[in-house]
Scaffold this active site. Structure first.
Site, PDB file in Angstrom:
ATOM      1  N   GLU A 178      -1.712 -20.254   3.388  1.00 48.31           N
ATOM      2  CA  GLU A 178      -2.185 -19.061   4.095  1.00 48.31           C
ATOM      3  C   GLU A 178      -3.694 -19.050   3.954  1.00 48.31           C
ATOM      4  O   GLU A 178      -4.220 -18.977   2.838  1.00 48.31           O
ATOM      5  CB  GLU A 178      -1.572 -17.781   3.501  1.00 48.31           C
ATOM      6  CG  GLU A 178      -2.086 -16.523   4.215  1.00 48.31           C
ATOM      7  CD  GLU A 178      -1.513 -15.229   3.635  1.00 48.31           C
ATOM      8  OE1 GLU A 178      -0.401 -15.256   3.047  1.00 48.31           O
ATOM      9  OE2 GLU A 178      -2.185 -14.194   3.771  1.00 48.31           O
ATOM     10  N   GLY A 180      -1.492  -5.965   5.941  1.00 48.00           N
ATOM     11  CA  GLY A 180      -1.000  -4.830   5.170  1.00 48.00           C
ATOM     12  C   GLY A 180      -1.780  -3.554   5.411  1.00 48.00           C
ATOM     13  O   GLY A 180      -1.316  -2.625   6.059  1.00 48.00           O
ATOM     14  N   HIS A 181      -3.003  -3.519   4.910  1.00 51.15           N
ATOM     15  CA  HIS A 181      -3.775  -2.280   4.858  1.00 51.15           C
ATOM     16  C   HIS A 181      -3.928  -1.597   6.208  1.00 51.15           C
ATOM     17  O   HIS A 181      -3.741  -0.376   6.331  1.00 51.15           O
ATOM     18  CB  HIS A 181      -5.154  -2.571   4.232  1.00 51.15           C
ATOM     19  CG  HIS A 181      -5.948  -1.349   3.978  1.00 51.15           C
ATOM     20  ND1 HIS A 181      -6.917  -0.904   4.850  1.00 51.15           N
ATOM     21  CD2 HIS A 181      -5.906  -0.449   2.970  1.00 51.15           C
ATOM     22  CE1 HIS A 181      -7.442   0.209   4.379  1.00 51.15           C
ATOM     23  NE2 HIS A 181      -6.856   0.502   3.240  1.00 51.15           N
ATOM     24  N   HIS A 224       3.895  -7.912  -3.116  1.00 49.46           N
ATOM     25  CA  HIS A 224       3.250  -8.648  -4.212  1.00 49.46           C
ATOM     26  C   HIS A 224       3.681  -7.995  -5.528  1.00 49.46           C
ATOM     27  O   HIS A 224       3.323  -6.849  -5.794  1.00 49.46           O
ATOM     28  CB  HIS A 224       1.724  -8.558  -4.022  1.00 49.46           C
ATOM     29  CG  HIS A 224       0.924  -9.323  -5.030  1.00 49.46           C
ATOM     30  ND1 HIS A 224      -0.448  -9.448  -4.934  1.00 49.46           N
ATOM     31  CD2 HIS A 224       1.283 -10.011  -6.148  1.00 49.46           C
ATOM     32  CE1 HIS A 224      -0.893 -10.162  -5.962  1.00 49.46           C
ATOM     33  NE2 HIS A 224       0.138 -10.504  -6.723  1.00 49.46           N
ATOM     34  N   HIS A 226       1.524  -1.671  -8.175  1.00 52.93           N
ATOM     35  CA  HIS A 226       2.133  -1.017  -6.991  1.00 52.93           C
ATOM     36  C   HIS A 226       3.624  -1.337  -6.872  1.00 52.93           C
ATOM     37  O   HIS A 226       4.461  -0.492  -7.167  1.00 52.93           O
ATOM     38  CB  HIS A 226       1.346  -1.291  -5.694  1.00 52.93           C
ATOM     39  CG  HIS A 226       0.814  -2.680  -5.505  1.00 52.93           C
ATOM     40  ND1 HIS A 226       1.598  -3.802  -5.589  1.00 52.93           N
ATOM     41  CD2 HIS A 226      -0.439  -3.120  -5.208  1.00 52.93           C
ATOM     42  CE1 HIS A 226       0.853  -4.856  -5.360  1.00 52.93           C
ATOM     43  NE2 HIS A 226      -0.384  -4.493  -5.139  1.00 52.93           N
ATOM     44  N   HIS A 280       0.815  -1.221   0.000  1.00 51.10           N
ATOM     45  CA  HIS A 280       0.000   0.000   0.000  1.00 51.10           C
ATOM     46  C   HIS A 280       0.849   1.273   0.000  1.00 51.10           C
ATOM     47  O   HIS A 280       0.387   2.327  -0.418  1.00 51.10           O
ATOM     48  CB  HIS A 280      -0.970  -0.003   1.169  1.00 51.10           C
ATOM     49  CG  HIS A 280      -1.976  -1.114   1.057  1.00 51.10           C
ATOM     50  ND1 HIS A 280      -2.974  -1.105   0.121  1.00 51.10           N
ATOM     51  CD2 HIS A 280      -2.088  -2.282   1.712  1.00 51.10           C
ATOM     52  CE1 HIS A 280      -3.671  -2.215   0.219  1.00 51.10           C
ATOM     53  NE2 HIS A 280      -3.155  -2.954   1.182  1.00 51.10           N
ATOM     54  N   GLU A 314       4.598 -12.413  -2.706  1.00 46.80           N
ATOM     55  CA  GLU A 314       3.318 -12.889  -3.232  1.00 46.80           C
ATOM     56  C   GLU A 314       3.369 -12.812  -4.744  1.00 46.80           C
ATOM     57  O   GLU A 314       3.846 -11.815  -5.301  1.00 46.80           O
ATOM     58  CB  GLU A 314       2.174 -12.001  -2.740  1.00 46.80           C
ATOM     59  CG  GLU A 314       1.788 -12.240  -1.310  1.00 46.80           C
ATOM     60  CD  GLU A 314       0.629 -11.347  -0.911  1.00 46.80           C
ATOM     61  OE1 GLU A 314      -0.037 -10.763  -1.789  1.00 46.80           O
ATOM     62  OE2 GLU A 314       0.413 -11.215   0.289  1.00 46.80           O
TER      63      GLU A 314
HETATM   64  N1  PXP Z   1      -2.311 -12.065   2.385  1.00 45.85           N
HETATM   65  C1  PXP Z   1      -2.438 -12.051   1.040  1.00 45.85           C
HETATM   66  C2  PXP Z   1      -2.216 -13.313   0.299  1.00 45.85           C
HETATM   67  C3  PXP Z   1      -2.741 -10.856   0.359  1.00 45.85           C
HETATM   68  O1  PXP Z   1      -2.856 -10.853  -0.981  1.00 45.85           O
HETATM   69  C4  PXP Z   1      -2.881  -9.667   1.100  1.00 45.85           C
HETATM   70  C5  PXP Z   1      -3.175  -8.374   0.395  1.00 45.85           C
HETATM   71  O2  PXP Z   1      -2.202  -8.043  -0.488  1.00 45.85           O
HETATM   72  C6  PXP Z   1      -2.730  -9.739   2.499  1.00 45.85           C
HETATM   73  C7  PXP Z   1      -2.475 -10.943   3.111  1.00 45.85           C
HETATM   74  C8  PXP Z   1      -2.859  -8.513   3.348  1.00 45.85           C
HETATM   75  O3  PXP Z   1      -4.183  -8.077   3.306  1.00 45.85           O
HETATM   76  P1  PXP Z   1      -4.553  -6.670   3.936  1.00 45.85           P
HETATM   77  O4  PXP Z   1      -3.882  -5.635   3.154  1.00 45.85           O
HETATM   78  O5  PXP Z   1      -6.049  -6.642   3.838  1.00 45.85           O
HETATM   79  O6  PXP Z   1      -4.082  -6.720   5.370  1.00 45.85           O
END
Ligand code: PXP
Length: 246
Positions: free
Chosen positions: A151, A213-214, A43, A50, A10, A70
Protein backbone atom coordinates in the site's frame (compact mmCIF):
# COMPACT_ATOMS: atom_id res chain seq x y z
CA UNK A 1 -12.62 -1.30 -11.00
CA UNK A 2 -10.70 0.10 -8.04
CA UNK A 3 -11.86 -1.29 -4.71
CA UNK A 4 -12.68 0.94 -1.75
CA UNK A 5 -11.43 0.07 1.71
CA UNK A 6 -13.19 2.01 4.47
CA UNK A 7 -11.25 2.48 7.69
CA UNK A 8 -13.61 2.77 10.69
CA UNK A 9 -10.92 3.39 13.35
CA UNK A 10 -12.10 6.98 13.77
CA UNK A 11 -15.52 5.81 14.91
CA UNK A 12 -13.77 3.89 17.68
CA UNK A 13 -11.65 6.96 18.49
CA UNK A 14 -14.84 8.91 19.20
CA UNK A 15 -16.17 6.10 21.40
CA UNK A 16 -12.89 5.85 23.34
CA UNK A 17 -12.96 9.61 23.98
CA UNK A 18 -15.68 8.79 26.53
CA UNK A 19 -14.74 5.15 27.19
CA UNK A 20 -18.35 4.24 26.47
CA UNK A 21 -20.18 1.98 24.01
CA UNK A 22 -21.09 4.54 21.32
CA UNK A 23 -20.58 5.13 18.49
CA UNK A 24 -19.91 1.49 17.73
CA UNK A 25 -17.38 0.77 14.94
CA UNK A 26 -19.10 -2.59 14.44
CA UNK A 27 -22.32 -0.81 13.41
CA UNK A 28 -20.25 1.58 11.27
CA UNK A 29 -18.61 -1.37 9.52
CA UNK A 30 -22.02 -2.93 8.80
CA UNK A 31 -23.38 0.33 7.37
CA UNK A 32 -20.21 0.92 5.33
CA UNK A 33 -20.77 -2.57 3.96
CA UNK A 34 -24.30 -1.57 2.93
CA UNK A 35 -22.94 1.62 1.35
CA UNK A 36 -20.79 -0.51 -0.96
CA UNK A 37 -17.43 -0.74 0.80
CA UNK A 38 -15.38 -3.52 -0.76
CA UNK A 39 -13.10 -3.76 2.23
CA UNK A 40 -13.43 -2.83 5.89
CA UNK A 41 -10.17 -1.79 7.51
CA UNK A 42 -9.39 -1.62 11.20
CA UNK A 43 -6.08 -1.15 12.99
CA UNK A 44 -5.66 -3.08 16.21
CA UNK A 45 -2.92 -1.07 17.86
CA UNK A 46 -0.79 -2.39 20.69
CA UNK A 47 -2.04 0.42 22.94
CA UNK A 48 -5.70 -0.26 21.93
CA UNK A 49 -6.28 3.47 21.63
CA UNK A 50 -9.25 3.01 19.30
CA UNK A 51 -10.17 -0.47 18.00
CA UNK A 52 -10.62 -3.06 20.80
CA UNK A 53 -10.29 -6.84 20.61
CA UNK A 54 -14.08 -7.11 20.87
CA UNK A 55 -14.47 -4.91 17.74
CA UNK A 56 -12.12 -7.12 15.75
CA UNK A 57 -13.92 -10.28 16.88
CA UNK A 58 -17.38 -8.91 15.98
CA UNK A 59 -16.41 -7.21 12.71
CA UNK A 60 -14.59 -10.34 11.54
CA UNK A 61 -17.81 -12.32 12.05
CA UNK A 62 -20.31 -9.81 10.68
CA UNK A 63 -18.93 -7.88 7.70
CA UNK A 64 -19.68 -9.07 4.22
CA UNK A 65 -16.70 -7.34 2.59
CA UNK A 66 -13.07 -8.34 2.97
CA UNK A 67 -11.56 -7.52 6.35
CA UNK A 68 -8.18 -5.79 6.15
CA UNK A 69 -6.44 -5.76 9.52
CA UNK A 70 -3.73 -3.15 9.91
CA UNK A 71 -1.13 -4.21 12.42
CA UNK A 72 2.42 -3.75 13.62
CA UNK A 73 4.87 -6.62 13.97
CA UNK A 74 4.29 -7.31 17.66
CA UNK A 75 3.98 -10.95 18.66
CA UNK A 76 0.75 -10.36 20.59
CA UNK A 77 -1.01 -8.84 17.56
CA UNK A 78 0.40 -11.48 15.21
CA UNK A 79 -1.06 -14.23 17.42
CA UNK A 80 -4.47 -12.51 17.47
CA UNK A 81 -4.44 -12.02 13.70
CA UNK A 82 -3.54 -15.66 13.07
CA UNK A 83 -6.48 -16.69 15.24
CA UNK A 84 -9.01 -14.30 13.65
CA UNK A 85 -7.75 -14.92 10.09
CA UNK A 86 -8.80 -11.72 8.29
CA UNK A 87 -8.80 -11.83 4.50
CA UNK A 88 -5.86 -9.44 4.44
CA UNK A 89 -3.37 -7.90 6.80
CA UNK A 90 -1.49 -4.69 6.15
CA UNK A 91 1.69 -4.34 8.15
CA UNK A 92 2.26 -0.77 9.28
CA UNK A 93 4.83 0.92 11.51
CA UNK A 94 3.51 1.93 14.91
CA UNK A 95 4.75 4.53 17.34
CA UNK A 96 2.98 5.27 20.62
CA UNK A 97 3.31 9.05 20.33
CA UNK A 98 1.92 9.37 16.80
CA UNK A 99 -1.55 10.78 16.11
CA UNK A 100 -1.94 8.47 13.11
CA UNK A 101 0.40 6.28 11.05
CA UNK A 102 2.99 8.82 10.02
CA UNK A 103 5.05 7.13 7.37
CA UNK A 104 5.68 3.88 5.61
CA UNK A 105 7.30 0.80 7.02
CA UNK A 106 11.08 0.53 6.71
CA UNK A 107 11.37 -2.77 4.88
CA UNK A 108 15.04 -2.47 3.95
CA UNK A 109 16.21 -2.67 7.58
CA UNK A 110 13.99 -5.56 8.71
CA UNK A 111 13.84 -7.91 5.76
CA UNK A 112 14.40 -11.13 7.70
CA UNK A 113 11.77 -10.31 10.35
CA UNK A 114 9.21 -9.31 7.71
CA UNK A 115 9.94 -12.32 5.49
CA UNK A 116 9.31 -14.67 8.45
CA UNK A 117 6.06 -12.94 9.45
CA UNK A 118 4.79 -12.75 5.86
CA UNK A 119 5.45 -16.46 5.40
CA UNK A 120 3.43 -17.32 8.52
CA UNK A 121 0.45 -15.33 7.26
CA UNK A 122 0.67 -16.62 3.70
CA UNK A 123 0.93 -20.20 4.98
CA UNK A 124 -2.36 -19.53 6.77
CA UNK A 125 -4.04 -18.29 3.59
CA UNK A 126 -3.96 -14.62 4.61
CA UNK A 127 -3.12 -12.04 1.94
CA UNK A 128 -0.31 -9.71 3.00
CA UNK A 129 0.24 -6.05 2.15
CA UNK A 130 3.02 -3.74 3.39
CA UNK A 131 2.36 -0.04 3.91
CA UNK A 132 5.39 1.75 2.48
CA UNK A 133 6.49 5.09 1.10
CA UNK A 134 6.73 5.37 -2.70
CA UNK A 135 10.47 4.82 -2.53
CA UNK A 136 12.34 2.58 -4.97
CA UNK A 137 14.45 0.82 -2.30
CA UNK A 138 11.43 0.10 -0.10
CA UNK A 139 9.45 -1.22 -3.06
CA UNK A 140 12.31 -3.45 -4.19
CA UNK A 141 12.83 -4.75 -0.65
CA UNK A 142 9.08 -5.43 -0.39
CA UNK A 143 9.18 -7.57 -3.50
CA UNK A 144 12.04 -9.54 -1.93
CA UNK A 145 10.33 -10.38 1.38
CA UNK A 146 7.40 -12.21 -0.19
CA UNK A 147 4.50 -9.81 0.23
CA UNK A 148 1.74 -10.04 -2.38
CA UNK A 149 0.68 -6.37 -2.18
CA UNK A 150 1.99 -3.04 -1.06
CA UNK A 151 0.00 0.00 0.00
CA UNK A 152 1.70 3.18 -1.13
CA UNK A 153 1.59 5.94 1.45
CA UNK A 154 -0.18 8.92 -0.11
CA UNK A 155 0.42 11.24 2.86
CA UNK A 156 3.00 13.47 1.16
CA UNK A 157 0.66 13.88 -1.83
CA UNK A 158 -2.31 14.63 0.46
CA UNK A 159 -0.33 17.16 2.52
CA UNK A 160 1.17 18.99 -0.47
CA UNK A 161 1.19 22.75 0.10
CA UNK A 162 0.23 23.77 -3.42
CA UNK A 163 -0.71 22.37 -6.81
CA UNK A 164 2.86 22.20 -8.04
CA UNK A 165 3.95 20.07 -5.10
CA UNK A 166 0.83 17.96 -5.37
CA UNK A 167 1.57 17.27 -9.08
CA UNK A 168 5.15 16.38 -8.16
CA UNK A 169 4.03 13.95 -5.43
CA UNK A 170 1.55 12.37 -7.82
CA UNK A 171 4.42 11.68 -10.24
CA UNK A 172 6.39 10.07 -7.38
CA UNK A 173 3.40 7.83 -6.64
CA UNK A 174 2.94 6.93 -10.31
CA UNK A 175 6.61 5.97 -10.58
CA UNK A 176 6.19 3.87 -7.42
CA UNK A 177 3.26 2.03 -8.98
CA UNK A 178 5.31 1.40 -12.13
CA UNK A 179 8.29 -0.02 -10.21
CA UNK A 180 6.08 -2.17 -7.99
CA UNK A 181 4.06 -3.63 -10.85
CA UNK A 182 7.25 -4.40 -12.74
CA UNK A 183 8.40 -6.31 -9.64
CA UNK A 184 5.14 -8.30 -9.71
CA UNK A 185 3.45 -6.61 -6.75
CA UNK A 186 -0.20 -5.61 -6.48
CA UNK A 187 -0.52 -1.98 -5.52
CA UNK A 188 -2.93 -0.30 -3.12
CA UNK A 189 -2.77 3.29 -1.88
CA UNK A 190 -3.99 5.30 1.05
CA UNK A 191 -3.62 7.85 3.83
CA UNK A 192 -4.93 11.39 3.83
CA UNK A 193 -7.18 10.82 0.81
CA UNK A 194 -10.31 12.97 0.58
CA UNK A 195 -13.29 13.49 -1.75
CA UNK A 196 -11.14 16.10 -3.51
CA UNK A 197 -7.64 14.71 -3.76
CA UNK A 198 -8.72 11.16 -4.58
CA UNK A 199 -9.81 12.15 -8.13
CA UNK A 200 -6.33 12.65 -9.70
CA UNK A 201 -5.20 9.39 -8.05
CA UNK A 202 -8.04 7.44 -9.66
CA UNK A 203 -7.49 9.10 -13.04
CA UNK A 204 -3.77 8.53 -13.21
CA UNK A 205 -2.80 5.51 -11.14
CA UNK A 206 -3.38 1.81 -11.69
CA UNK A 207 -4.14 0.75 -8.13
CA UNK A 208 -6.27 -2.12 -6.90
CA UNK A 209 -7.50 -0.73 -3.58
CA UNK A 210 -7.83 2.74 -2.05
CA UNK A 211 -7.91 2.85 1.74
CA UNK A 212 -9.73 5.84 3.19
CA UNK A 213 -10.77 6.59 6.76
CA UNK A 214 -10.78 10.10 8.15
CA UNK A 215 -12.48 11.85 5.25
CA UNK A 216 -15.31 9.31 4.98
CA UNK A 217 -15.95 9.22 8.74
CA UNK A 218 -15.87 13.04 8.84
CA UNK A 219 -18.51 13.29 6.11
CA UNK A 220 -20.50 10.55 7.80
CA UNK A 221 -21.13 12.85 10.78
CA UNK A 222 -23.27 15.01 8.49
CA UNK A 223 -24.72 12.60 5.93
CA UNK A 224 -24.46 9.19 7.61
CA UNK A 225 -21.83 6.55 6.94
CA UNK A 226 -23.78 4.59 4.35
CA UNK A 227 -24.25 7.69 2.18
CA UNK A 228 -20.67 8.87 2.75
CA UNK A 229 -19.40 5.53 1.46
CA UNK A 230 -21.83 5.58 -1.48
CA UNK A 231 -20.61 9.07 -2.44
CA UNK A 232 -16.97 8.00 -2.37
CA UNK A 233 -17.77 4.89 -4.43
CA UNK A 234 -19.60 7.01 -7.03
CA UNK A 235 -16.71 9.48 -7.17
CA UNK A 236 -14.16 6.74 -7.71
CA UNK A 237 -16.37 5.17 -10.38
CA UNK A 238 -16.85 8.49 -12.20
CA UNK A 239 -13.12 9.20 -12.34
CA UNK A 240 -12.33 5.60 -13.22
CA UNK A 241 -14.59 6.01 -16.29
CA UNK A 242 -12.80 9.26 -17.18
CA UNK A 243 -9.51 7.39 -17.00
CA UNK A 244 -10.86 4.69 -19.32
CA UNK A 245 -12.17 7.40 -21.73
CA UNK A 246 -15.69 6.05 -21.31
N1 PXP B 1 -3.82 3.28 5.15
C1 PXP B 1 -3.11 3.06 6.28
C2 PXP B 1 -2.03 2.05 6.25
C3 PXP B 1 -3.42 3.76 7.47
O1 PXP B 1 -2.71 3.53 8.59
C4 PXP B 1 -4.50 4.66 7.46
C5 PXP B 1 -4.87 5.40 8.72
O2 PXP B 1 -5.21 4.55 9.72
C6 PXP B 1 -5.21 4.84 6.26
C7 PXP B 1 -4.83 4.16 5.12
C8 PXP B 1 -6.37 5.78 6.19
O3 PXP B 1 -5.90 7.09 6.34
P1 PXP B 1 -6.94 8.27 6.53
O4 PXP B 1 -7.64 8.06 7.80
O5 PXP B 1 -6.07 9.49 6.50
O6 PXP B 1 -7.86 8.20 5.33
Amino acid sequence: MIKLGVNVDHVATLRQARMTYEPDPVTAAGLADLGGADIITIHLREDRRHIQDRDLALISKTVFSKLNLEMATSQEIIDIALKVKPGQITIVPERRQEVTTEGGLCVTTQKKLLADIIKRFRDNGIHVSLFIDPDKDQITASSEVGTQSIELHTGNYANAKDERQSAKMLEVLKEGVRIAQEAGLRVNAGHGLTYKNVCPIVESMDVEELHIGHSIVSRAIFVGIKKAVQEMKELIYKHYLIKQNL
